[in-house]
Design a protein around this motif. Structure first.
Motif, mmCIF file in Angstrom:
data_model
loop_
_atom_site.group_PDB
_atom_site.id
_atom_site.type_symbol
_atom_site.label_atom_id
_atom_site.label_comp_id
_atom_site.label_asym_id
_atom_site.label_seq_id
_atom_site.Cartn_x
_atom_site.Cartn_y
_atom_site.Cartn_z
ATOM 1 N N ILE A 14 0.889 -1.165 0.000
ATOM 2 C CA ILE A 14 0.000 0.000 0.000
ATOM 3 C C ILE A 14 0.925 1.212 0.000
ATOM 4 C CG2 ILE A 14 -2.120 -1.009 0.899
ATOM 5 C CD1 ILE A 14 -1.200 -0.128 3.704
ATOM 6 N N TYR A 16 2.497 5.039 0.110
ATOM 7 C CA TYR A 16 2.401 6.242 0.938
ATOM 8 C C TYR A 16 1.714 7.347 0.162
ATOM 9 C CZ TYR A 16 5.775 4.394 4.328
ATOM 10 O OH TYR A 16 6.416 3.650 5.289
ATOM 11 N N THR A 28 5.072 -2.096 -9.823
ATOM 12 C CA THR A 28 4.627 -3.155 -8.920
ATOM 13 C C THR A 28 3.159 -3.495 -9.199
ATOM 14 O OG1 THR A 28 5.946 -1.969 -7.282
ATOM 15 C CG2 THR A 28 4.704 -3.878 -6.507
ATOM 16 N N ASP A 53 -1.332 3.739 2.126
ATOM 17 C CA ASP A 53 -0.824 3.703 3.502
ATOM 18 C C ASP A 53 -0.884 5.154 3.988
ATOM 19 O OD1 ASP A 53 0.599 3.192 5.787
ATOM 20 O OD2 ASP A 53 2.379 2.407 4.772
ATOM 21 N N TRP A 297 13.627 0.653 -10.441
ATOM 22 C CA TRP A 297 13.883 1.449 -11.639
ATOM 23 C C TRP A 297 14.807 2.565 -11.208
ATOM 24 C CZ3 TRP A 297 13.090 0.291 -16.473
ATOM 25 C CH2 TRP A 297 12.109 -0.655 -16.777
HETATM 26 O O1 ME8 Z 1 6.997 1.619 1.240
HETATM 27 N N1 ME8 Z 1 11.466 1.132 -8.616
HETATM 28 O O2 ME8 Z 1 5.249 2.802 0.339
HETATM 29 P P1 ME8 Z 1 5.927 3.570 -0.873
HETATM 30 C C1 ME8 Z 1 10.609 0.112 -8.470
HETATM 31 N N2 ME8 Z 1 3.792 2.360 2.467
HETATM 32 N N3 ME8 Z 1 9.613 0.108 -7.575
HETATM 33 C C2 ME8 Z 1 9.463 1.189 -6.805
HETATM 34 C C3 ME8 Z 1 10.327 2.305 -6.900
HETATM 35 C C4 ME8 Z 1 11.364 2.243 -7.874
HETATM 36 N N4 ME8 Z 1 12.218 3.238 -8.074
HETATM 37 N N5 ME8 Z 1 9.913 3.229 -6.019
HETATM 38 C C5 ME8 Z 1 8.828 2.711 -5.388
HETATM 39 C C6 ME8 Z 1 5.847 2.009 1.274
HETATM 40 N N6 ME8 Z 1 8.551 1.487 -5.859
HETATM 41 C C7 ME8 Z 1 4.908 1.512 2.346
HETATM 42 C C8 ME8 Z 1 4.500 0.084 2.029
HETATM 43 S S1 ME8 Z 1 3.129 -2.154 2.539
HETATM 44 C C9 ME8 Z 1 2.385 -2.827 3.857
HETATM 45 C C10 ME8 Z 1 3.598 -0.554 3.044
HETATM 46 C C11 ME8 Z 1 7.437 0.615 -5.444
HETATM 47 O O3 ME8 Z 1 4.928 4.534 -1.378
HETATM 48 C C12 ME8 Z 1 7.955 -0.674 -4.807
HETATM 49 O O4 ME8 Z 1 6.937 -1.626 -4.834
HETATM 50 O O5 ME8 Z 1 7.269 4.079 -0.504
HETATM 51 C C13 ME8 Z 1 8.168 -0.229 -3.388
HETATM 52 O O6 ME8 Z 1 8.240 -1.312 -2.483
HETATM 53 C C14 ME8 Z 1 6.936 0.607 -3.157
HETATM 54 O O7 ME8 Z 1 6.719 1.277 -4.411
HETATM 55 C C15 ME8 Z 1 7.137 1.602 -2.019
HETATM 56 O O8 ME8 Z 1 6.054 2.445 -1.985
#
Ligand code: ME8
Length: 523
Positions: A14, A16, A28, A53, A297
């Protein structure tokens, strides 16, 4: 009606709500969407969850900066993620927000269970805390800058915090976790991530601080309202909230838990592969079956992230390449699990070679010949040669088996490589058989060749649906494939001859390169 193969539950992290979604988040979600769509077409009863989240100090601070309430802030950003899911053609069954009542009930339900099992105690906590990561770091993990700032391995600045806190007895779970990893060798994938997690756990786990008193934007700790839950225990619970937890007898919970795959980026593997199964085991709930951590990425080698200001907007990609080509490119270009550097140059090359020239050209050449030379109907033929049958074996019988096997271990790039080999084989066949020559020399053979190709296009259109749903819909529509003949059970049932097709329209336009445009203008 397809045979029901059982339940399949897949989740994205989920996200942020501190900013707009970028290519990383989209990646993802698209990967999960492909799996969800594949499993549905393959006869599974699928539950696919994504969401946002919305708690924590970071969100509260972002809202304050904008002069709005945290709820207004989260409403606005959660909508961005929902809208993007729609634009990217994401087939999620539910969208969860951690500010929803159902989620608060689930997080408190899990907390109460952990209290009942004697897994939570109260103490005080002090340490270096990074707001950006919502995590404490130990002194030896930090680098100290010249002006005395403490910087976490993620690059986030830390501040000293001291607070009363509830703790989860994570230290008790070191051995059970190691045993769990051993008994479930496919729990953490890919292998490199598994090794990393196991060596972290072998180093010994310390009890985990799981409540905060310094801010109040979170789920309240039951019976102690001065505390809110640590964002990660709150966030991870989302995966069971959506199934009706804390009611463990809920139909959805019974049917879909434990999840088949939690898909995450490698940045959050520790939370999913260490904390989450420990919380669950401590509460007597089965851990998920798999956590797959994909790579990042990067842009010129740097992780794409809001704080670095180097993000690619999914909307820019869609504008340049369209939804389906963007989806295809993301999953084809980089072996899933590895990092990949984004470049438009590679995107254009890949899309033009494999979609415009590959699949698009195959469909256009075949269908327009049928339209012109066979009265717009699929020829009715019987005499197939070895060459025709060889192509049927590859594309109608074997391709789905390869794709299924690769997707079961989240090798999207390998699944697409098999697809590309099949398209290349069909394009090679059309060149060898040269139906345009047969038109005069042997019109009966021309019909067999065109039928063979149309049948291959049907099969290619069927198996590629999860990756490029809109285009395959167009392709299957042109061939007049009925809706109930579009799941994978229908693959072995050959295309009927005698059916009228629609006038073919190109499915993938070639993308002009910037330099070609310039040359074009100069000429
Ligand atoms: O971590 N390359 O949320 P978040 C590939 N809320 N995937 C990427 C990326 C990149 N440069 N940047 C982000 C959180 N992602 C928490 C998660 S789950 C119970 C709580 C994707 O908004 C990747 O899936 O920071 C990463 O794990 C997620 O976005 C992080 O999203």
């Amino acid at each position: 009606m397809a045979e029901n193969k059982g339940a399949y539950y897949i989740t994205t992290p989920i996200y942020y709500v501190n900013d707009k979604p970028h290519l990383g988040h989209t990646y993802t979600t698209v990967a999960c969407d492909v799996l969800a769509r594949f499993k549905r077409l393959d006869g599974f009863d699928v539950m696919f969850l994504t969401g946002t989240d919305e708690h924590g100090l970071k969100v509260k601070q972002a809202a304050e900066k904008k002069g709005v309430t945290p709820q207004e802030h989260t409403d606005f950003f959660a909508k961005n993620f929902r809208d993007l899911a729609e634009v990217m053609n994401i087939s999620n069954d539910d969208f969860i927000r951690t500010t929803e009542e159902r989620h608060k009930a689930a997080a408190q339900g899990l907390w109460n269970k952990l209290v009942e099992k004697g897994q939570i105690y109260k103490d005080s906590y002090s340490g270096w805390y990074a707001v950006r990561d919502e995590a404490y770091y130990s002194e030896d993990e930090l680098t100290v800058t010249e002006d005395g700032k403490r910087i976490a391995p993620s690059g986030a600045e830390c501040e000293w915090m001291e607070e009363e806190s509830y703790f989860f007895k994570l230290s008790e779970w070191t051995e059970p976790l190691l045993k769990f990893y051993e008994d479930h060798p496919d729990f953490i994938m890919p292998q490199s991530r598994k090794n990393e997690v196991i060596s972290f756990v072998k180093g010994g786990l310390r009890d985990l601080s799981i409540s905060r008193t310094t801010f109040d934007w979170g789920v309240k700790v039951p019976n102690d309202e001065g505390h809110v839950m640590y964002v990660w225990i709150d966030a991870l619970t989302n995966y069971i909230t959506a199934l009706g937890f804390p009611d463990e007898n809920a139909d959805m919970f019974q049917k879909f838990w434990p999840a088949n795959v939690h898909m995450v980026g490698k940045d959050i593997i520790r939370f999913h592969a260490v904390y989450w199964p420990a919380f669950l085991m401590a509460a007597d709930i089965a851990p998920p079956k798999r956590v797959f951590a994909h790579g990042w990425w990067t842009i010129e080698g740097e992780k794409m992230s809001k704080s670095l200001g180097n993000v690619i907007s999914p909307y820019d990609l869609i504008e340049k390449y369209g939804v389906d080509a963007s989806r295809y490119f993301m999953l084809r270009e980089v072996p899933f699990g590895n990092d990949g550097d984004f470049s438009d140059e590679q995107a254009v090359t890949r899309i033009n070679a494999e979609l415009a020239n590959g699949l698009g050209n195959l469909a256009q050449r075949t269908l327009s010949m049928i339209f012109k030379n066979c009265d717009g109907t699929i020829p009715e033929v019987t005499d197939f040669t070895d060459a025709d049958n060889g192509l049927f074996t590859m594309i109608r019988d074997e391709l789905i088996t390869h794709i299924r096997r690769e997707l079961d271990v989240q090798k999207f790039h390998e699944a697409l490589r098999y697809f590309k080999m099949a398209v290349d084989a069909a394009n090679a066949y059309i060149d060898e058989q040269a139906p345009w020559k047969l038109k005069k020399e042997d019109p009966e053979r021309m019909k067999v060749v065109l039928y063979t190709l149309a049948e291959c296009i049907r099969c290619l259109g069927l198996v590629i649906q999860p990756f490029i749903p809109e285009t395959s819909e167009k392709l299957l529509g042109q061939l007049k494939i009925a809706d109930d003949a579009r799941n994978f059970d229908a693959l072995p049932v050959p295309l009927a001859g005698g059916l009228a097709i629609d006038k073919p329209e190109g499915i993938f336009p070639r993308i002009e390169r910037k330099d070609e445009e310039k040359e074009g203008q100069a000429a």
